[in-house]
Design a protein around this motif. Sequence first.
Motif, short mmCIF file in Angstrom:
data_model
loop_
_atom_site.label_atom_id
_atom_site.label_comp_id
_atom_site.label_asym_id
_atom_site.label_seq_id
_atom_site.Cartn_x
_atom_site.Cartn_y
_atom_site.Cartn_z
N GLU A 85 0.81 -1.21 0.00
CA GLU A 85 0.00 0.00 0.00
C GLU A 85 0.85 1.27 0.00
OE1 GLU A 85 -0.49 -2.43 2.55
OE2 GLU A 85 -1.89 -3.44 1.21
N ASN A 86 2.10 1.16 0.40
CA ASN A 86 2.98 2.32 0.49
C ASN A 86 3.82 2.53 -0.75
OD1 ASN A 86 2.04 2.96 3.04
ND2 ASN A 86 3.58 1.69 4.05
N ILE A 87 3.61 1.73 -1.78
CA ILE A 87 4.38 1.89 -3.01
C ILE A 87 3.80 3.03 -3.83
CG2 ILE A 87 5.14 0.80 -5.16
CD1 ILE A 87 4.89 -1.91 -3.69
N THR A 88 4.59 4.07 -3.97
CA THR A 88 4.21 5.26 -4.74
C THR A 88 5.23 5.46 -5.85
OG1 THR A 88 5.57 6.70 -3.36
CG2 THR A 88 3.25 6.35 -2.66
N GLN A 89 5.01 6.45 -6.68
CA GLN A 89 5.99 6.77 -7.70
C GLN A 89 7.34 7.13 -7.08
OE1 GLN A 89 4.68 9.53 -10.74
NE2 GLN A 89 2.61 8.69 -10.68
N GLU A 90 7.28 7.86 -5.97
CA GLU A 90 8.52 8.26 -5.29
C GLU A 90 9.25 7.03 -4.74
OE1 GLU A 90 10.10 10.91 -1.53
OE2 GLU A 90 8.08 11.27 -2.29
N VAL A 91 8.51 6.13 -4.11
CA VAL A 91 9.11 4.91 -3.58
C VAL A 91 9.72 4.10 -4.72
CG1 VAL A 91 8.59 2.68 -2.48
CG2 VAL A 91 7.70 4.80 -1.50
N PHE A 92 8.96 3.94 -5.80
CA PHE A 92 9.47 3.19 -6.95
C PHE A 92 10.76 3.82 -7.47
CE2 PHE A 92 9.83 1.80 -11.31
CZ PHE A 92 9.50 0.46 -11.23
N GLY A 93 10.78 5.15 -7.58
CA GLY A 93 11.97 5.86 -8.06
C GLY A 93 13.19 5.61 -7.20
N ASN A 94 12.97 5.36 -5.91
CA ASN A 94 14.09 5.09 -5.01
C ASN A 94 14.72 3.72 -5.23
OD1 ASN A 94 14.13 7.58 -3.72
ND2 ASN A 94 12.58 6.95 -2.25
N TYR A 95 14.08 2.87 -6.01
CA TYR A 95 14.63 1.55 -6.31
C TYR A 95 15.34 1.53 -7.67
CZ TYR A 95 12.34 -0.62 -2.31
OH TYR A 95 11.97 -0.98 -1.03
N LEU A 96 15.30 2.63 -8.39
CA LEU A 96 15.97 2.70 -9.69
C LEU A 96 17.45 3.00 -9.50
CD1 LEU A 96 13.28 4.83 -11.57
CD2 LEU A 96 13.68 2.36 -11.80
N THR A 97 18.26 2.67 -10.51
CA THR A 97 19.70 2.94 -10.40
C THR A 97 19.99 4.44 -10.46
OG1 THR A 97 20.12 2.71 -12.78
CG2 THR A 97 20.36 0.73 -11.42
N THR A 98 19.01 5.23 -10.86
CA THR A 98 19.18 6.67 -10.92
C THR A 98 18.72 7.38 -9.64
OG1 THR A 98 17.05 6.81 -12.04
CG2 THR A 98 19.02 6.81 -13.44
N LYS A 99 18.47 6.61 -8.59
CA LYS A 99 18.06 7.20 -7.31
C LYS A 99 19.03 8.32 -6.92
CE LYS A 99 17.81 6.24 -2.42
NZ LYS A 99 18.15 5.33 -1.35
#
Length: 145
Positions: A85-99
């Motif tokens: 439920e806490n997965i947002t665009q921001e959270v997803f972005g933090n898992y990318l290599t471009t974090k």
Amino acid sequence: MDLLVSTIHSEVDNLSKNKVRLSVIGDIDSLPPKARLNVAQAMEKTSNNTGLNLILALSYSSRWEIVNATRKIVDDVAAGKLSAENITQEVFGNYLTTKGIPDPELLIRTSGEERLSNFLLWQLAYAEFYFSEVLWPDFSKDEFF
């Protein structure tokens, strides 16, 4: 990869002298061990530099990056570190290599190509695009302006 290793060896002191921090996006684990080690050492040596950021895309694919981020999220949800439920665009972005790297505001594509070619698909969502017929080696400061 030998060219990458030799270039890193010859340029890392110059990067440090000019306060340039080296970062890499992509599947670093797929690089040959020698290249992986040299890239890691160069990133460590320049990690505290506060000038420009030089970001190399090595073994990079947006599809790989998005799938890899999704796998990491699934692992964290399964381990109880993250709630679905806490997965947002921001959270997803933090898992990318471009974090931690700002999304590009402008993409310049040379040689008349008008496609992204699996490059920064997530990050270019709100970028402006400029397509130039000029080939990359001939893309000068005047063409840029």
